[in-house]
Write a protein that holds these residues in place. Structure first.
Motif, PDB file in Angstrom:
ATOM      1  N   ALA A   8      49.193  52.328  48.064  1.00  0.00           N
ATOM      2  CA  ALA A   8      50.184  51.697  47.126  1.00  0.00           C
ATOM      3  C   ALA A   8      51.430  51.080  48.130  1.00  0.00           C
ATOM      4  O   ALA A   8      51.785  50.712  49.322  1.00  0.00           O
ATOM      5  N   ILE A   9      51.248  49.681  47.253  1.00  0.00           N
ATOM      6  CA  ILE A   9      52.712  48.395  47.882  1.00  0.00           C
ATOM      7  C   ILE A   9      53.376  48.619  46.551  1.00  0.00           C
ATOM      8  O   ILE A   9      53.014  48.814  45.675  1.00  0.00           O
ATOM      9  N   GLY A  10      54.459  47.563  46.618  1.00  0.00           N
ATOM     10  CA  GLY A  10      55.216  47.692  45.535  1.00  0.00           C
ATOM     11  C   GLY A  10      56.548  48.445  45.621  1.00  0.00           C
ATOM     12  O   GLY A  10      57.064  48.751  46.352  1.00  0.00           O
ATOM     13  N   ASP A  11      56.524  49.196  43.994  1.00  0.00           N
ATOM     14  CA  ASP A  11      57.969  49.864  43.908  1.00  0.00           C
ATOM     15  C   ASP A  11      57.355  51.000  44.005  1.00  0.00           C
ATOM     16  O   ASP A  11      57.077  52.722  42.943  1.00  0.00           O
ATOM     17  N   ASP A  16      48.253  44.326  36.642  1.00  0.00           N
ATOM     18  CA  ASP A  16      47.054  43.589  35.192  1.00  0.00           C
ATOM     19  C   ASP A  16      46.299  43.588  35.504  1.00  0.00           C
ATOM     20  O   ASP A  16      45.089  42.785  34.838  1.00  0.00           O
ATOM     21  N   GLU A  17      45.462  43.541  37.559  1.00  0.00           N
ATOM     22  CA  GLU A  17      44.517  43.356  37.572  1.00  0.00           C
ATOM     23  C   GLU A  17      43.143  44.558  37.563  1.00  0.00           C
ATOM     24  O   GLU A  17      43.170  44.955  38.560  1.00  0.00           O
ATOM     25  N   ALA A  18      42.020  44.591  37.286  1.00  0.00           N
ATOM     26  CA  ALA A  18      41.235  45.573  37.194  1.00  0.00           C
ATOM     27  C   ALA A  18      39.898  45.355  38.794  1.00  0.00           C
ATOM     28  O   ALA A  18      40.197  44.709  38.378  1.00  0.00           O
ATOM     29  N   VAL A  19      39.747  46.744  38.644  1.00  0.00           N
ATOM     30  CA  VAL A  19      39.158  47.076  39.915  1.00  0.00           C
ATOM     31  C   VAL A  19      37.933  47.011  39.684  1.00  0.00           C
ATOM     32  O   VAL A  19      36.992  46.336  41.026  1.00  0.00           O
ATOM     33  N   GLU A  20      36.952  46.643  38.468  1.00  0.00           N
ATOM     34  CA  GLU A  20      36.140  46.321  38.083  1.00  0.00           C
ATOM     35  C   GLU A  20      35.475  44.343  38.487  1.00  0.00           C
ATOM     36  O   GLU A  20      34.590  44.506  39.335  1.00  0.00           O
ATOM     37  N   ASN A  63      49.276  47.404  43.277  1.00  0.00           N
ATOM     38  CA  ASN A  63      50.494  46.643  43.619  1.00  0.00           C
ATOM     39  C   ASN A  63      51.134  47.584  42.396  1.00  0.00           C
ATOM     40  O   ASN A  63      50.864  47.531  40.927  1.00  0.00           O
ATOM     41  N   PHE A  64      52.528  48.646  42.660  1.00  0.00           N
ATOM     42  CA  PHE A  64      52.878  48.982  41.454  1.00  0.00           C
ATOM     43  C   PHE A  64      54.720  48.077  41.442  1.00  0.00           C
ATOM     44  O   PHE A  64      55.228  47.992  42.121  1.00  0.00           O
ATOM     45  N   PRO A  65      54.266  47.134  40.445  1.00  0.00           N
ATOM     46  CA  PRO A  65      55.765  46.637  40.170  1.00  0.00           C
ATOM     47  C   PRO A  65      57.010  46.736  39.983  1.00  0.00           C
ATOM     48  O   PRO A  65      57.818  46.952  39.735  1.00  0.00           O
TER      49      PRO A  65
END
Length: 166
Positions: free
Chosen positions: A108-111, A61-65, A80-82
């Motif tokens: 890529a981190i997370g699931d 939910d955090e934007a690269v902008e 992160n891919f929750p």
């Protein structure tokens, strides 16, 4: 020690992924750290002055902008891919590469699962921390799942019909 996929090989992880609850006082000055966005927002000046490598990680939910003007400070941007069904960061990786011209590592981190790696690479990811319960050597084979792509991607900006017109 966790192993990640980078450069189409499995390597030992050297970066420390910090939890969201970490405080500045807990940080080592010389380790390579992936800091959460909130810590960067609050302590960017102090983090830039550290001796170790600096990376950042963003939740879905955090934007690269939010980090676009600071990309020169990060050697790694981890997304992160929750859950594997949350694909918002596919767009984030493309934005980092195509709009902002980021040349560093996008991880890529997370699931993260084998079936996603081929598509993630097409969007601009070049490193993958697969789920701890999965074999990174098996996941590495996911980068070879397809030999031809039809659509344009970060890894090949021309669609197939344009490549064949030569």
């Amino acid at each position: 020690m966790q192993r990640i996929i980078k450069g189409e090989q499995v390597i030992d992880e050297s970066w420390h992924l910090l939890p969201k609850e970490v405080t500045l006082e807990e940080l080592s000055n010389c380790d390579d750290l992936l800091v959460p966005l909130q810590l960067w927002r609050e302590h960017a000046h102090a983090l830039k002055a550290r001796d170790g490598g600096l990376g950042i990680w963003l939740d879905a939910d955090e934007a690269v902008e939010e980090i676009a003007d600071d990309l020169q400070y990060f050697q790694v941007v981890a997304l992160n891919f929750p859950v594997f069904t949350d694909g918002r960061h596919y767009s984030s990786a493309r934005l980092l590469r195509e709009r902002y011209g980021y040349k560093g590592e996008i991880r890529a981190i997370g699931d993260v699962l084998r079936d996603q790696l081929f598509y993630m690479r097409r969007c601009g990811f070049d490193a993958f921390a697969v789920r701890p319960d999965r074999d990174p050597y098996d996941a590495l084979q996911g980068l070879k799942d397809f030999s031809v792509t039809y659509q344009a991607g970060v890894d090949d900006p021309l669609p197939l019909f344009r490549r064949r017109q030569g």
